[in-house]
Design a protein around this motif. Structure first.
Motif, PDB file in Angstrom:
ATOM      1  N   PRO A  53      22.938   1.683  48.237  1.00  0.00           N
ATOM      2  CA  PRO A  53      23.591   2.929  47.857  1.00  0.00           C
ATOM      3  C   PRO A  53      22.563   3.883  47.275  1.00  0.00           C
ATOM      4  O   PRO A  53      21.700   3.482  46.500  1.00  0.00           O
ATOM      5  CB  PRO A  53      24.624   2.508  46.820  1.00  0.00           C
ATOM      6  CG  PRO A  53      24.203   1.148  46.363  1.00  0.00           C
ATOM      7  CD  PRO A  53      23.391   0.561  47.463  1.00  0.00           C
ATOM      8  N   GLY A  54      22.673   5.063  47.658  1.00  0.00           N
ATOM      9  CA  GLY A  54      21.734   6.082  47.193  1.00  0.00           C
ATOM     10  C   GLY A  54      22.054   6.459  45.766  1.00  0.00           C
ATOM     11  O   GLY A  54      21.832   5.704  44.842  1.00  0.00           O
ATOM     12  N   TYR A  55      22.593   7.558  45.631  1.00  0.00           N
ATOM     13  CA  TYR A  55      22.946   8.030  44.307  1.00  0.00           C
ATOM     14  C   TYR A  55      24.390   7.643  44.024  1.00  0.00           C
ATOM     15  O   TYR A  55      25.207   7.595  44.907  1.00  0.00           O
ATOM     16  CB  TYR A  55      22.768   9.557  44.230  1.00  0.00           C
ATOM     17  CG  TYR A  55      21.337   9.968  44.473  1.00  0.00           C
ATOM     18  CD1 TYR A  55      20.412   9.844  43.454  1.00  0.00           C
ATOM     19  CD2 TYR A  55      20.921  10.450  45.697  1.00  0.00           C
ATOM     20  CE1 TYR A  55      19.100  10.205  43.664  1.00  0.00           C
ATOM     21  CE2 TYR A  55      19.623  10.818  45.910  1.00  0.00           C
ATOM     22  CZ  TYR A  55      18.710  10.699  44.901  1.00  0.00           C
ATOM     23  OH  TYR A  55      17.414  11.048  45.095  1.00  0.00           O
ATOM     24  N   GLY A  56      24.684   7.376  42.763  1.00  0.00           N
ATOM     25  CA  GLY A  56      26.062   7.054  42.390  1.00  0.00           C
ATOM     26  C   GLY A  56      26.175   5.611  41.934  1.00  0.00           C
ATOM     27  O   GLY A  56      25.198   4.931  41.645  1.00  0.00           O
ATOM     28  N   ALA A  57      27.380   5.101  41.887  1.00  0.00           N
ATOM     29  CA  ALA A  57      27.656   3.757  41.367  1.00  0.00           C
ATOM     30  C   ALA A  57      27.311   2.711  42.412  1.00  0.00           C
ATOM     31  O   ALA A  57      27.488   2.936  43.610  1.00  0.00           O
ATOM     32  CB  ALA A  57      29.116   3.655  40.985  1.00  0.00           C
ATOM     33  N   PRO A  58      26.831   1.550  41.975  1.00  0.00           N
ATOM     34  CA  PRO A  58      26.561   0.471  42.932  1.00  0.00           C
ATOM     35  C   PRO A  58      27.872  -0.087  43.483  1.00  0.00           C
ATOM     36  O   PRO A  58      28.943   0.091  42.913  1.00  0.00           O
ATOM     37  CB  PRO A  58      25.827  -0.579  42.092  1.00  0.00           C
ATOM     38  CG  PRO A  58      26.188  -0.284  40.682  1.00  0.00           C
ATOM     39  CD  PRO A  58      26.461   1.176  40.622  1.00  0.00           C
TER      40      PRO A  58
END
Length: 181
Positions: free
Chosen positions: A17-22
């Motif tokens: 995942p890039g940006y944000g929550a896993p």
């Protein structure tokens, strides 16, 4: 002649995942040990509740109505008065009397320092816990540890239980000794 090995196509890479929550983790499975442990704890709680419910003795009732009725109608009340007075003695005095009859000289000397005894009068052989308080000081590592052990030993000689534990405390409430009785 050279051998050619077929090339494997590129394996797809796991997307990170890039940006944000896993990405959320899958829920954990409950282990058999955890379920069995909770089941045993529930059974143990039922036993404790059953033991408390069947105890039935109300320790706050200190009236002597029943005893007085039973002893008033009998001739020769001197024997019953002596027996009743022995029951009404404080537990510490009962303990001292027992050690005076059956104890060794060192136990008798140590028991002179007992100020209070609790829990010796009611025994149910399930979980009996008696406490003996003394006027010693210093706790478990203090100079009176030996006397604490003597008092605990004397208690085990005077009282009997299938599953009892006597704890001896000093004047500050610190542990001196304990023993099974």
């Amino acid at each position: 002649m050279s051998q050619q090995y077929p090339q494997q196509p590129n394996q797809p890479h796991a997307q990170q995942p890039g940006y944000g929550a896993p990405a959320p983790q899958p829920p954990k499975k409950r282990g058999v040990g955890k379920i069995a442990g909770l089941g045993c704890a529930g059974i143990l709680a039922l036993f404790v509740i059953a033991a408390v419910a069947t105890g039935g003795d109300d320790s706050s009732d200190t009236s002597n109505k029943d005893k007085a009725v039973a002893t008033d109608g009998k001739p020769g009340g001197d024997n019953t008065k002596k027996a009743r007075s022995a029951e009404e003695k404080p537990q510490a005095e009962q303990f001292r009397d027992c050690v005076a009859k059956n104890g060794t000289e060192t136990e008798k000397t140590a028991v002179e320092h007992v100020t209070k005894v609790t829990g010796a009068d009611k025994r149910n052989d399930i979980l009996d816990a008696a406490e003996v308080f003394t006027d010693f000081s210093g706790g478990l590592m203090g100079p009176h540890q030996g006397e604490g052990k003597l008092i605990a030993s004397a208690f085990t000689s005077c009282y009997e239980s299938k599953n009892g534990l006597v704890t001896v405390y000093d004047k500050d409430g610190e542990l001196l000794a304990n023993a099974n009785y």
